[in-house]
Design a protein around this motif. Structure first.
Motif, PDB file in Angstrom:
ATOM      1  N   CYS A 538       0.851  -1.195   0.000  1.00  0.00           N
ATOM      2  CA  CYS A 538       0.000   0.000   0.000  1.00  0.00           C
ATOM      3  C   CYS A 538       0.883   1.240   0.000  1.00  0.00           C
ATOM      4  N   LEU A 539       0.707   2.106  -0.997  1.00  0.00           N
ATOM      5  CA  LEU A 539       1.526   3.311  -1.126  1.00  0.00           C
ATOM      6  C   LEU A 539       0.906   4.498  -0.384  1.00  0.00           C
ATOM      7  N   LYS A 540      -0.399   4.650  -0.508  1.00  0.00           N
ATOM      8  CA  LYS A 540      -1.087   5.785   0.120  1.00  0.00           C
ATOM      9  C   LYS A 540      -2.487   5.359   0.534  1.00  0.00           C
ATOM     10  N   THR A 541      -2.996   6.014   1.554  1.00  0.00           N
ATOM     11  CA  THR A 541      -4.385   5.824   1.979  1.00  0.00           C
ATOM     12  C   THR A 541      -5.055   7.186   2.078  1.00  0.00           C
ATOM     13  N   PHE A 542      -6.211   7.301   1.455  1.00  0.00           N
ATOM     14  CA  PHE A 542      -6.967   8.562   1.450  1.00  0.00           C
ATOM     15  C   PHE A 542      -8.191   8.387   2.346  1.00  0.00           C
ATOM     16  N   GLU A 543      -8.262   9.211   3.373  1.00  0.00           N
ATOM     17  CA  GLU A 543      -9.374   9.164   4.315  1.00  0.00           C
ATOM     18  C   GLU A 543     -10.103  10.503   4.305  1.00  0.00           C
ATOM     19  N   ILE A 553     -12.023   6.901  -9.800  1.00  0.00           N
ATOM     20  CA  ILE A 553     -11.431   7.022 -11.131  1.00  0.00           C
ATOM     21  C   ILE A 553     -10.228   7.956 -11.048  1.00  0.00           C
ATOM     22  N   PHE A 554      -9.290   7.790 -12.008  1.00  0.00           N
ATOM     23  CA  PHE A 554      -8.131   8.671 -12.111  1.00  0.00           C
ATOM     24  C   PHE A 554      -8.448   9.840 -13.035  1.00  0.00           C
ATOM     25  N   LEU A 555      -7.895  11.006 -12.691  1.00  0.00           N
ATOM     26  CA  LEU A 555      -8.008  12.201 -13.521  1.00  0.00           C
ATOM     27  C   LEU A 555      -6.624  12.809 -13.702  1.00  0.00           C
ATOM     28  N   SER A 556      -6.543  13.782 -14.608  1.00  0.00           N
ATOM     29  CA  SER A 556      -5.309  14.553 -14.824  1.00  0.00           C
ATOM     30  C   SER A 556      -4.109  13.639 -15.061  1.00  0.00           C
ATOM     31  N   ARG A 557      -4.317  12.642 -15.911  1.00  0.00           N
ATOM     32  CA  ARG A 557      -3.248  11.687 -16.263  1.00  0.00           C
ATOM     33  C   ARG A 557      -2.660  11.017 -15.026  1.00  0.00           C
ATOM     34  N   GLY A 558      -3.525  10.616 -14.145  1.00  0.00           N
ATOM     35  CA  GLY A 558      -3.085   9.863 -12.983  1.00  0.00           C
ATOM     36  C   GLY A 558      -2.616  10.705 -11.815  1.00  0.00           C
ATOM     37  N   MET A 559      -2.754  12.025 -11.884  1.00  0.00           N
ATOM     38  CA  MET A 559      -2.294  12.881 -10.793  1.00  0.00           C
ATOM     39  C   MET A 559      -3.373  13.140  -9.739  1.00  0.00           C
ATOM     40  N   GLN A 560      -4.626  12.845 -10.082  1.00  0.00           N
ATOM     41  CA  GLN A 560      -5.729  13.080  -9.155  1.00  0.00           C
ATOM     42  C   GLN A 560      -6.682  11.890  -9.146  1.00  0.00           C
ATOM     43  N   LEU A 561      -7.473  11.819  -8.084  1.00  0.00           N
ATOM     44  CA  LEU A 561      -8.524  10.814  -7.956  1.00  0.00           C
ATOM     45  C   LEU A 561      -9.856  11.522  -7.741  1.00  0.00           C
ATOM     46  N   LEU A 562     -10.910  10.928  -8.293  1.00  0.00           N
ATOM     47  CA  LEU A 562     -12.269  11.388  -8.016  1.00  0.00           C
ATOM     48  C   LEU A 562     -13.029  10.195  -7.464  1.00  0.00           C
ATOM     49  N   THR A 563     -13.633  10.360  -6.308  1.00  0.00           N
ATOM     50  CA  THR A 563     -14.337   9.259  -5.649  1.00  0.00           C
ATOM     51  C   THR A 563     -15.785   9.636  -5.399  1.00  0.00           C
ATOM     52  N   SER A 564     -16.633   8.628  -5.304  1.00  0.00           N
ATOM     53  CA  SER A 564     -18.045   8.831  -4.973  1.00  0.00           C
ATOM     54  C   SER A 564     -18.411   7.930  -3.810  1.00  0.00           C
ATOM     55  N   GLY A 565     -19.299   8.425  -2.943  1.00  0.00           N
ATOM     56  CA  GLY A 565     -19.635   7.683  -1.741  1.00  0.00           C
ATOM     57  C   GLY A 565     -21.109   7.377  -1.618  1.00  0.00           C
ATOM     58  N   ASP A 567     -22.911   8.402   0.679  1.00  0.00           N
ATOM     59  CA  ASP A 567     -23.585   9.579   1.224  1.00  0.00           C
ATOM     60  C   ASP A 567     -23.929  10.607   0.158  1.00  0.00           C
ATOM     61  N   GLY A 568     -23.672  10.275  -1.115  1.00  0.00           N
ATOM     62  CA  GLY A 568     -24.001  11.176  -2.221  1.00  0.00           C
ATOM     63  C   GLY A 568     -22.942  12.209  -2.531  1.00  0.00           C
ATOM     64  N   LEU A 569     -21.794  12.175  -1.829  1.00  0.00           N
ATOM     65  CA  LEU A 569     -20.736  13.161  -2.042  1.00  0.00           C
ATOM     66  C   LEU A 569     -19.691  12.663  -3.029  1.00  0.00           C
ATOM     67  N   LEU A 570     -19.140  13.608  -3.806  1.00  0.00           N
ATOM     68  CA  LEU A 570     -17.971  13.337  -4.650  1.00  0.00           C
ATOM     69  C   LEU A 570     -16.798  14.097  -4.044  1.00  0.00           C
ATOM     70  N   LYS A 571     -15.630  13.473  -4.061  1.00  0.00           N
ATOM     71  CA  LYS A 571     -14.433  14.128  -3.530  1.00  0.00           C
ATOM     72  C   LYS A 571     -13.310  14.036  -4.557  1.00  0.00           C
ATOM     73  N   LEU A 572     -12.645  15.185  -4.758  1.00  0.00           N
ATOM     74  CA  LEU A 572     -11.509  15.278  -5.672  1.00  0.00           C
ATOM     75  C   LEU A 572     -10.220  15.331  -4.853  1.00  0.00           C
ATOM     76  N   TRP A 573      -9.302  14.397  -5.133  1.00  0.00           N
ATOM     77  CA  TRP A 573      -8.080  14.258  -4.349  1.00  0.00           C
ATOM     78  C   TRP A 573      -6.856  14.525  -5.211  1.00  0.00           C
ATOM     79  N   THR A 574      -5.865  15.185  -4.624  1.00  0.00           N
ATOM     80  CA  THR A 574      -4.551  15.315  -5.258  1.00  0.00           C
ATOM     81  C   THR A 574      -3.644  14.234  -4.672  1.00  0.00           C
ATOM     82  N   ILE A 575      -3.134  13.365  -5.517  1.00  0.00           N
ATOM     83  CA  ILE A 575      -2.387  12.205  -5.039  1.00  0.00           C
ATOM     84  C   ILE A 575      -1.081  12.623  -4.361  1.00  0.00           C
TER      85      ILE A 575
END
Length: 778
Positions: A538-543, A553-565, A567-575
């Motif tokens: 495991c390299l990273k864990t996003f909480e 899903i991956f965005l920005s050529r693998g530099m970001q993640l977009l997740t859905s939960g 609870d109806g929320l979407l979250k955009l993460w910078t790896i």
């Protein structure tokens, strides 16, 4: 250089707009009931033009639009009638319906002046909409009056109604009496249609017959057996030929739709069916320049009358959305799996929908090949299907199908490079690799789907296989399971390469990075993890999610993640930084569908709340707006400095208030007070401000008054306002009560401080006087 997305905004929505009930169609708009709302749909674009909603949140029982398309009246369970300006979504007036029970039917007369309402209390009321009073109270019906229609000739002043006794009552509104009862049906009368000259009436019923009436003699001239419960009837325009639907003579012809889901064209003189067009359980038929057919699944189809060919199809209610993917050239369409055996393909520009039949149980997942013209689906019926879209016409056909799993298939994935294989995962814990033939030409043209068989089968997990992903080079496949593990397999023979362990609950989704040798997984434990494909660590864990993470899903050529939960929320993460840069909140329930466009600039999401949302990247747009705002602010600050130097205090103060900078406004006030006749100029400047500007200055005073250095300026402004504004006007200021509550304690504190200073100064003065007296005595 890779552009990193930081912000998304809703571009458009596909929401439920019809859940059963009445539908009325005009040339440009479609009116549909949806619980407490009447939604107005623009036919050309498929978008909701406006939404008429009850303030009391009571369900709308029926509505009617006047023939001139100007007046909309709704009736609710609260026994209220409301008249609306539907173009502005504003209620013009409301009044009690006088009925003792909810209104069940409603209709306008041809002049758009009179409105008839039929109630569940067996009475009919006639309302003059212009003069706003009830003109008639018609009694005599039995049970619920479910149908009211005015005669198309306004001079006759006749109303036709039907209730639970299955008769059709004809009311003479001049005498307020029922002149006759047309008896022919032995079940509920569902629809009435009048001929052009107004002398002939066609009625339909659930007793599987249509009756043609001569209104001059009030007798039935022909009974047409249609062999199905008819929900609606529409007359074919007289004097015109429609050879494509079998209308070649000049006699009376009509179209019926009913329980068998078939449109039928009938010749009244011979009682013959001369044309049929298959549907699916049609329940309602409405007419404008075209035919509008509403099915039992809440789908609305618009037909061209001359050929009865489908022009447009709208889906009124999607139910729960389980998966959604972009499809077609330039991502022009989306394919949606809902809680049903049918797939829906939406054209994004018009919201026109194709409904794909083939599966016999709920479709659980879909995936699209890289070119966007082919996609695959899997369902609870234990089959996989391959579909192909014709890029020119946009029509979709099933070209292949396969079976072999012994339980529902919950996950599926396509090859990334070529359209030559797919992988499926099932609740039977197995993974299958299916080879696809090189050509689907025959299947696509003949409409017969080719049979495909699994090349490799492997027991992959101890519990359900929830997700599958294929690597960008088509050599690896990853699986995520309810057994809390993800596994990496070789696609050649499905040999196990490694196991990813670390999640505390079941894994809902796995996804390969488009560039790095990294796998992302999302789990019901509320975390997202990145795994190395080299050593399976495991390299990273996003909480950050408070509930299950359903998709990643991956965005920005693998530099970001977009997740859905869930609870109806979407979250955009910078790896790189492990931080959530944006949370998007637009859904009300679990978001099972999440997919990005081929250019990575659009995202589509689908939720259990029945809504599908298209998101567009607005990062660049927001940066540009922010830059323009900063430049504009710099110019205004420069202009403010020039105004202060020139002594143009009124304009300077107005500009400072528009910038919403309390400190700058304070500088202007200080500048005015320090000049010659400062107090008088402050008074002149404050009194010439607009009311909204005075409100802002008073709000700033509450802040200035908290500081001893600026309290005097605040008190000067407050004094001017109290002297020149009446108490009644001051109390109308926005938030004045809160401002006064903030001013009073600090003002009392300042007064106490001044009192202590005055006492101290008086003591000093006393000492000084005593010292002078003592000096004189010496």
């Amino acid at each position: 250089m890779v552009f990193v997305f930081n912000s998304y905004a809703v571009s458009s929505k596909i929401e439920p707009f019809y859940k059963g009930g009445k539908v009325q169609v005009t040339c440009r708009y479609m009116f549909c009931t949806c619980g407490t709302r009447v939604n107005v749909l623009e036919v050309g674009t498929g978008k909701i033009f406006s939404s008429i909603e009850q303030e009391d949140q009571e369900d709308i029982t029926c509505f009617s639009l006047s023939p001139d398309d100007e007046t909309l009246v709704t009736a609710s369970r609260a026994l209220l009638l409301k008249q609306w300006d539907w173009k502005q979504s504003t209620c013009l007036r409301s009044w009690r319906a006088i009925h003792n029970t909810p209104v069940a039917s409603m209709s306008f007369d041809p002049t758009s002046t009179l409105l008839a309402t039929g109630g569940c209390d067996s009475t009919i009321k006639i309302w003059d909409v212009l003069k706003q009073y009830c003109t008639h109270n018609l009694k005599g019906s039995s049970g619920v009056v479910h149908l009211v229609e005015f005669h198309p000739d306004a001079e006759r002043l006749q109303l036709f109604s039907s209730s639970a006794d299955y008769g059709i009552r004809v009311w003479d509104l001049r005498r307020s009496q029922c002149t006759c009862v047309l008896q022919s049906h032995f079940s509920a009368v569902t629809s009435l249609a009048f001929s052009c000259n107004g002398d002939t009436l066609v009625s339909s019923g659930r007793d599987k017959i249509c009756t043609v009436w001569d209104l001059k003699s009030s007798k039935a001239v022909r009974t047409v057996p249609v062999y199905e419960a008819v929900e609606a009837v529409v007359l074919v325009p007289e004097g015109e030929d429609f050879p494509q639907i079998g209308v070649k003579s000049k006699g009376l012809h009509f179209i019926t739709a009913g329980s068998k889901g078939v449109l039928r064209v009938w010749e009244a003189s011979t009682s013959r069916c001369i044309f049929t067009q298959a549907l699916t359980h049609a329940l309602l038929l409405a007419t404008s320049a075209r035919l509008a057919v509403v099915t039992a699944e809440h789908n609305i189809l618009l037909y061209e009358l001359s050929s009865l060919s489908v022009q447009q199809q709208f889906v009124g209610y999607n139910d729960e959305v389980l998966d959604v993917k972009f499809l077609g050239r330039k991502d022009s369409h989306i394919v949606v799996a809902t809680n049903s055996p049918q797939l829906k393909v939406f054209e994004l520009s018009t919201c026109n929908c194709q409904i794909l039949y083939g599966h016999t149980d709920t479709v659980l997942a879909v995936d699209v090949f890289r070119k966007g013209r082919m996609f695959v689906s899997c369902a609870k019926d234990r089959t996989v299907r391959v579909w192909r879209m014709h890029l020119e016409s946009g029509l979709v056909a099933c070209v292949a199908q396969g079976s072999g799993h012994v339980s529902a298939i919950g996950s599926i994935a396509c090859s990334r490079l070529k359209e030559n294989f797919l992988v499926s995962g099932s609740q039977d814990c197995t993974i299958k690799v299916w080879e696809l033939p090189e050509s689907f030409g025959a299947g696509g043209q003949t409409g017969i789907a080719e049979q495909i068989v699994a090349r490799v089968t492997e027991k992959g997990h101890d519990k359900d296989v929830n997700s599958l992903a294929i690597s960008p080079n088509d050599k690896l496949v990853a699986s995520g399971s309810q057994d809390r593990t993800a596994k990496l397999w070789s696609l050649t023979n499905l040999s196990l390469l490694g196991v990813f362990r670390g999640h505390r609950r079941g894994i809902w989704c796995v996804q390969f990075s488009p560039l790095d040798q990294v796998l992302a997984s999302s789990s019901a434990d509320g975390t997202v993890k990145l795994w190395s494909l080299q050593d399976f660590s495991c390299l990273k864990t996003f909480e950050g999610h408070d509930a299950s993470v359903l998709k990643v899903i991956f965005l920005s050529r693998g530099m970001q993640l977009l997740t859905s939960g869930s609870d109806g929320l979407l979250k955009l993460w910078t790896i790189k930084t492990n931080e959530c840069v944006k949370t998007l909140d637009a859904h009300q329930d679990k978001v099972w569908g999440l997919h990005t466009s081929s250019k990575d600039n659009m995202v589509v999401t689908g939720s259990v709340d029945s809504s599908i949302i298209l998101w567009e990247d607005v990062t660049e747009k927001e940066l540009l707006e922010e830059q323009v705002k900063r430049e504009d602010q710099i110019l205004k600050l420069q202009e403010l400095s020039n105004l202060l130097l020139e002594g143009r205090y009124l304009k300077a103060l107005g500009l400072a208030i528009s910038l919403d900078q309390p400190h700058t406004v304070l500088r202007v006030i200080k500048g005015i007070r320090q000049g010659e006749s400062g107090h008088r100029k402050v008074e002149e400047t404050i009194t010439r401000l607009r009311q909204d500007q005075k409100e802002s200055v008073l709000r700033y005073c509450a802040v200035w008054n908290t500081n001893a250095r600026s309290c005097l300026d605040a008190q000067v402004v407050i004094q001017v306002l109290l002297q020149h504004e009446s108490p009644e006007l001051l109390l109308q200021y926005q938030g004045v009560r809160g401002i006064l509550e903030g001013l009073l304690p600090y003002t009392e504190r300042h007064m106490q401080r001044i009192g202590r200073l005055m006492q101290a100064s008086m003591f000093l003065d006393y000492l000084w006087q005593k010292m002078r007296v003592a000096g004189k005595c010496r």
